[in-house]
Design an enzyme around this catalytic site. Structure first.
Site, PDB file in Angstrom:
ATOM      1  N   LYS A 210       0.816  -1.441  -0.017  1.00 38.69           N
ATOM      2  CA  LYS A 210      -0.006   0.005   0.018  1.00 38.69           C
ATOM      3  C   LYS A 210       0.710   1.168   0.064  1.00 38.69           C
ATOM      4  CE  LYS A 210      -4.037  -2.060   2.352  1.00 38.69           C
ATOM      5  NZ  LYS A 210      -5.157  -1.422   3.314  1.00 38.69           N
TER       6      LYS A 210
ATOM      7  N   TYR B 299     -12.583  -2.188  -3.563  1.00 39.44           N
ATOM      8  CA  TYR B 299     -12.952  -2.243  -2.255  1.00 39.44           C
ATOM      9  C   TYR B 299     -14.602  -2.226  -2.092  1.00 39.44           C
ATOM     10  CZ  TYR B 299      -8.374  -1.972  -0.160  1.00 39.44           C
ATOM     11  OH  TYR B 299      -7.057  -2.143   0.415  1.00 39.44           O
TER      12      TYR B 299
ATOM     13  N   ASN C   4      -2.045   0.302   6.490  1.00 37.20           N
ATOM     14  CA  ASN C   4      -1.706  -0.960   7.101  1.00 37.20           C
ATOM     15  C   ASN C   4      -0.749  -1.709   6.179  1.00 37.20           C
ATOM     16  OD1 ASN C   4      -3.631  -1.918   5.650  1.00 37.20           O
ATOM     17  ND2 ASN C   4      -4.901  -3.108   7.098  1.00 37.20           N
TER      18      ASN C   4
ATOM     19  N   HIS D  57      -2.192  -5.252   1.354  1.00 35.98           N
ATOM     20  CA  HIS D  57      -3.495  -6.034   1.160  1.00 35.98           C
ATOM     21  C   HIS D  57      -3.308  -7.474   0.648  1.00 35.98           C
ATOM     22  CE1 HIS D  57      -7.487  -7.073  -0.540  1.00 35.98           C
ATOM     23  NE2 HIS D  57      -6.705  -7.680  -1.587  1.00 35.98           N
TER      24      HIS D  57
ATOM     25  N   GLU E 129      -9.394 -10.598  -7.666  1.00 31.04           N
ATOM     26  CA  GLU E 129      -8.392  -9.407  -7.797  1.00 31.04           C
ATOM     27  C   GLU E 129      -7.153  -9.594  -8.387  1.00 31.04           C
ATOM     28  OE1 GLU E 129      -9.561  -8.869  -3.072  1.00 31.04           O
ATOM     29  OE2 GLU E 129      -7.689  -9.618  -3.283  1.00 31.04           O
TER      30      GLU E 129
HETATM   31  P1  ADP Z   1      -7.953  -6.919   5.483  1.00 35.30           P
HETATM   32  O1  ADP Z   1      -7.023  -5.867   4.629  1.00 35.30           O
HETATM   33  O2  ADP Z   1      -7.042  -7.381   6.721  1.00 35.30           O
HETATM   34  O3  ADP Z   1      -8.418  -8.063   4.759  1.00 35.30           O
HETATM   35  P2  ADP Z   1     -10.510  -6.035   5.444  1.00 35.30           P
HETATM   36  O4  ADP Z   1     -10.768  -6.459   3.968  1.00 35.30           O
HETATM   37  O5  ADP Z   1     -11.649  -5.966   6.575  1.00 35.30           O
HETATM   38  O6  ADP Z   1      -9.135  -6.166   6.058  1.00 35.30           O
HETATM   39  O7  ADP Z   1     -10.493  -4.271   5.304  1.00 35.30           O
HETATM   40  C1  ADP Z   1      -9.928  -3.606   4.008  1.00 35.30           C
HETATM   41  C2  ADP Z   1      -8.989  -2.606   4.695  1.00 35.30           C
HETATM   42  O8  ADP Z   1      -9.852  -1.615   5.190  1.00 35.30           O
HETATM   43  C3  ADP Z   1      -8.002  -2.755   5.841  1.00 35.30           C
HETATM   44  O9  ADP Z   1      -6.665  -3.267   5.160  1.00 35.30           O
HETATM   45  C4  ADP Z   1      -8.037  -1.578   6.308  1.00 35.30           C
HETATM   46  O10 ADP Z   1      -6.762  -0.818   5.597  1.00 35.30           O
HETATM   47  C5  ADP Z   1      -9.199  -0.905   6.227  1.00 35.30           C
HETATM   48  N1  ADP Z   1     -10.067  -0.995   7.570  1.00 35.30           N
HETATM   49  C6  ADP Z   1     -10.534  -2.140   8.032  1.00 35.30           C
HETATM   50  N2  ADP Z   1     -11.326  -1.829   8.983  1.00 35.30           N
HETATM   51  C7  ADP Z   1     -11.205  -0.715   9.279  1.00 35.30           C
HETATM   52  C8  ADP Z   1     -11.701   0.354  10.197  1.00 35.30           C
HETATM   53  N3  ADP Z   1     -12.494  -0.297  11.280  1.00 35.30           N
HETATM   54  N4  ADP Z   1     -11.351   1.723  10.452  1.00 35.30           N
HETATM   55  C9  ADP Z   1     -10.706   2.081   9.155  1.00 35.30           C
HETATM   56  N5  ADP Z   1     -10.164   1.244   8.096  1.00 35.30           N
HETATM   57  C10 ADP Z   1     -10.399  -0.003   8.285  1.00 35.30           C
END
Ligand code: ADP
Length: 145
Positions: free
Chosen positions: A11, A51, A117, A120, A131
């Site tokens: 990211k 997304y 974070n 992905h 994807e």
């Molecule tokens: P992952 O990337 O671990 O599979 P998700 O698919 O649930 O997680 O969510 C996609 C992305 O959305 C996450 O990587 C994170 O960057 C963001 N995200 C998820 N939950 C939150 C939240 N509660 N608040 C802000 N951003 C979030």
């Protein structure tokens, strides 16, 4: 377990910090071969579609803004049990909850924004297929031995 392919994004926060090489190294050191890789500037339309499952979540707008805020690296990783292996290497979505030694623990603390974070990774076979084809044409994927 058969060889699988999964989709990964390094990211914009990780690209900006200059740790994309260290993250790619984690994959390579843990049995995941990179079979496609490119740096892109994601458009708003791409981020919204990618997304789309999170469209109703309160963080959707922030996540789209973040993903389009700078370049990211999209990749296809291949290996035994690649989908789960990549998720293990990534660590928990919230880096505060990620185990030491995972990418999100090691490259995202302290946490300022949960969008930032570092990585992905596809969460299942169906997502991986969708994807991969979202960002790559089949002729962009190589065969590696
Ligand atoms: P992952 O990337 O671990 O599979 P998700 O698919 O649930 O997680 O969510 C996609 C992305 O959305 C996450 O990587 C994170 O960057 C963001 N995200 C998820 N939950 C939150 C939240 N509660 N608040 C802000 N951003 C979030």
């Amino acid at each position: 377990m058969a060889t699988q392919r999964t989709f990964s994004i390094i990211k914009p926060d990780a690209v900006k910090k200059g740790v994309l090489g260290q993250i790619a190294d984690r994959f390579e050191q843990n049995g995941l071969k990179i079979v496609a890789m490119k740096m892109i500037q994601m458009s708003q339309a791409q981020a919204e579609e990618f997304y789309a499952e999170h469209k109703e979540r309160p963080f959707f707008g922030e996540l789209v803004d973040f993903m389009t805020s700078g370049p990211c690296v999209v990749q296809v990783l291949e290996g035994e049990n690649a989908i789960l292996k990549n998720r293990e290497l990534m660590g928990a979505t919230n880096p505060n909850n990620a185990d030491a030694g995972t990418i999100r623990h090691d490259f995202c603390l302290p946490v300022e924004d949960l969008s930032a974070n570092a990585v992905h990774g596809s969460d299942g076979e169906e997502a991986a297929a969708r994807e991969i084809s979202f960002f790559f044409n089949s002729d962009e994927l190589v065969t590696r031995v």
